[in-house]
Motif scaffolding. Structure first.
Motif, short mmCIF file in Angstrom:
data_model
loop_
_atom_site.label_atom_id
_atom_site.label_comp_id
_atom_site.label_asym_id
_atom_site.label_seq_id
_atom_site.Cartn_x
_atom_site.Cartn_y
_atom_site.Cartn_z
N ASP A 120 0.83 -1.19 0.00
CA ASP A 120 0.00 0.00 0.00
C ASP A 120 0.88 1.26 0.00
O ASP A 120 0.58 2.24 -0.69
N ASN A 121 1.96 1.22 0.74
CA ASN A 121 2.88 2.36 0.76
C ASN A 121 3.58 2.54 -0.57
O ASN A 121 3.85 3.67 -0.99
N LEU A 122 3.90 1.44 -1.25
CA LEU A 122 4.50 1.55 -2.57
C LEU A 122 3.53 2.20 -3.55
O LEU A 122 3.93 3.02 -4.39
N LEU A 123 2.25 1.83 -3.45
CA LEU A 123 1.23 2.46 -4.30
C LEU A 123 1.12 3.94 -3.98
O LEU A 123 1.01 4.79 -4.89
N ASN A 124 1.17 4.29 -2.69
CA ASN A 124 1.14 5.70 -2.29
C ASN A 124 2.28 6.48 -2.94
O ASN A 124 2.09 7.60 -3.43
N GLU A 125 3.47 5.87 -2.95
CA GLU A 125 4.64 6.54 -3.52
C GLU A 125 4.46 6.80 -5.02
O GLU A 125 4.84 7.86 -5.52
N ILE A 126 3.87 5.83 -5.72
CA ILE A 126 3.64 6.00 -7.16
C ILE A 126 2.65 7.14 -7.40
O ILE A 126 2.86 7.99 -8.27
N ILE A 127 1.57 7.17 -6.63
CA ILE A 127 0.55 8.20 -6.82
C ILE A 127 1.11 9.58 -6.49
O ILE A 127 0.88 10.55 -7.22
N LEU A 128 1.86 9.68 -5.40
CA LEU A 128 2.44 10.98 -5.02
C LEU A 128 3.47 11.44 -6.05
O LEU A 128 3.57 12.63 -6.34
N TYR A 129 4.22 10.51 -6.61
CA TYR A 129 5.15 10.84 -7.70
C TYR A 129 4.38 11.46 -8.85
O TYR A 129 4.78 12.49 -9.41
N MET A 130 3.27 10.84 -9.21
CA MET A 130 2.45 11.31 -10.33
C MET A 130 1.83 12.68 -10.01
O MET A 130 1.86 13.59 -10.85
N VAL A 131 1.30 12.84 -8.82
CA VAL A 131 0.67 14.10 -8.42
C VAL A 131 1.69 15.23 -8.45
O VAL A 131 1.40 16.34 -8.93
N ASP A 132 2.90 14.97 -7.96
CA ASP A 132 3.95 15.99 -7.97
C ASP A 132 4.41 16.31 -9.39
O ASP A 132 4.60 17.48 -9.74
N LYS A 133 4.61 15.30 -10.21
CA LYS A 133 5.08 15.50 -11.58
C LYS A 133 4.08 16.32 -12.40
O LYS A 133 4.45 17.16 -13.21
N LEU A 134 2.80 16.04 -12.20
CA LEU A 134 1.76 16.69 -13.00
C LEU A 134 1.28 18.00 -12.38
O LEU A 134 0.49 18.72 -12.99
N ASP A 135 1.77 18.28 -11.14
CA ASP A 135 1.34 19.51 -10.46
C ASP A 135 -0.19 19.58 -10.45
O ASP A 135 -0.78 20.61 -10.80
N LEU A 136 -0.79 18.49 -10.00
CA LEU A 136 -2.25 18.38 -10.08
C LEU A 136 -2.99 19.26 -9.09
O LEU A 136 -4.10 19.72 -9.36
N THR A 137 -2.41 19.48 -7.93
CA THR A 137 -3.15 20.20 -6.90
C THR A 137 -2.17 20.96 -6.01
O THR A 137 -0.96 20.92 -6.20
N TYR A 138 -2.72 21.68 -5.02
CA TYR A 138 -1.88 22.41 -4.07
C TYR A 138 -1.13 21.43 -3.18
O TYR A 138 -1.59 20.32 -2.92
N GLU A 139 0.02 21.85 -2.70
CA GLU A 139 0.82 21.01 -1.81
C GLU A 139 0.02 20.60 -0.58
O GLU A 139 0.12 19.46 -0.11
N GLU A 140 -0.83 21.51 -0.10
CA GLU A 140 -1.59 21.25 1.13
C GLU A 140 -2.66 20.17 0.95
O GLU A 140 -3.10 19.55 1.92
N THR A 141 -3.12 19.98 -0.28
CA THR A 141 -4.23 19.04 -0.50
C THR A 141 -3.80 17.78 -1.26
O THR A 141 -4.65 16.96 -1.61
N LYS A 142 -2.51 17.59 -1.48
CA LYS A 142 -2.09 16.45 -2.32
C LYS A 142 -2.34 15.12 -1.62
O LYS A 142 -2.61 14.11 -2.28
N TYR A 143 -2.27 15.09 -0.29
CA TYR A 143 -2.50 13.83 0.41
C TYR A 143 -3.99 13.47 0.41
O TYR A 143 -4.35 12.29 0.38
N ASP A 144 -4.84 14.49 0.43
CA ASP A 144 -6.27 14.23 0.28
C ASP A 144 -6.57 13.68 -1.11
O ASP A 144 -7.40 12.78 -1.27
N LEU A 145 -5.89 14.22 -2.11
CA LEU A 145 -6.07 13.72 -3.47
C LEU A 145 -5.59 12.28 -3.58
O LEU A 145 -6.22 11.46 -4.27
#
Length: 282
Positions: A120-145
């Motif tokens: 589950d943590n490995l999946l979290n790392e992949i998603i956070l990598y993607m969210v950061d790379k794509l600049d999808l949302t604010y830093e404050e809300t990326k974990y909610d995303l």
């Protein structure tokens, strides 16, 4: 066929019909045409067999998602690639996915729980990598995303696993991409704090010495694999990893030869992560 793989395949057929609890070791050995002694040479118990099935299932899915996302040629396609690969992987492994999600409350022990937390943590790392790379949302809300993306995956996977709705993967993927982008754009109130996120990201390491873990895994695969090209590639890869200054270009080239082989996907994933072999032009 490797004996362990034979036991896993035959046990999966019985688990699909009867469930984990109702299937005995005796039934598994009868179905495999082997003795109980032969079973216990491969697995100490039925619980260990179930854990091995979960391991195999999760390693395939994590390695496929990670590779497809991090090797995506265009950033605009990354979110689509993530959802498409995840849904395709679950559909292709639907037999085991149905059994596990249905019966996991009866089968989770401490060892299995640690493994599930690890994946589950490995999946979290992949998603956070993607969210950061794509600049999808604010830093404050990326974990909610992050939580919402995983929620989307779970909800829609249930639709075709348990309700067996005739869902087209391409349409489903486009729908999830649209929902994720809308949510990312308009979310402004964070619920998951940085402290909470650090707790979520506490990875349970299966082995602290990653180099040793990789070499041991390669040795194990070399004993089991039969295909000459993949076997030779693994041996060259192993010898190269043992050198003082391994060439990253050579390692990446060798991984291309084995990345699609089911028994090699996990070691390919571990090597990519260890040596940070990510595509630069994203």
């Amino acid at each position: 066929m490797v004996k362990k793989q034979l036991i896993m395949d035959k046990a999966l057929e019985l688990f699909a019909k009867q469930g984990f609890e109702a299937t005995s070791v005796q039934q598994i050995t009868d179905h495999c045409g082997i003795s109980k002694g032969a079973f216990y040479l491969s697995y100490k118990s039925k619980d260990e067999l179930i854990t091995s099935l979960v391991d195999c299932f999760m390693k395939q899915i994590i390695s496929e998602i990670d590779y497809s996302v991090k090797e995506c040629s265009h950033s605009d396609d990354m979110l689509y690639t993530f959802f498409y690969t995840a849904n395709k992987a679950f559909q292709e492994n639907s037999t085991f996915a149905k059994i596990f999600f249905k019966e996991q409350t009866h089968t989770v022990n401490d060892d299995l729980l640690k493994k599930l937390t690890y994946y589950d943590n490995l999946l979290n790392e992949i998603i956070l990598y993607m969210v950061d790379k794509l600049d999808l949302t604010y830093e404050e809300t990326k974990y909610d995303l992050l939580i919402c993306i995983k929620g989307f995956m779970k909800i829609y996977i249930d639709l075709y696993l348990f309700f067996e709705l005739p869902i087209d993967i391409d349409t489903l993927t486009k729908s999830l991409v649209e929902k994720t982008k809308v949510l990312a754009k308009h979310s402004t109130i964070p619920l998951i704090s940085t402290d909470s996120a650090q707790i979520m990201q506490k990875v349970i390491k299966e082995n602290t010495d990653k180099d040793m873990q990789i070499l041991e895994l390669i040795n194990q695969i070399l004993l089991e694999i039969e295909e000459p090209i993949e076997k030779e590639t693994l041996q060259i890869l192993k010898n190269h990893l043992l050198t003082e200054t391994p060439s990253l270009a050579l390692i990446k080239g060798l991984l291309e030869n084995i990345k699609n082989h089911p028994q090699c996907k996990w070691v390919s994933y571990l090597i990519r992560e260890q040596y940070k072999l990510l595509k630069k032009s994203v």
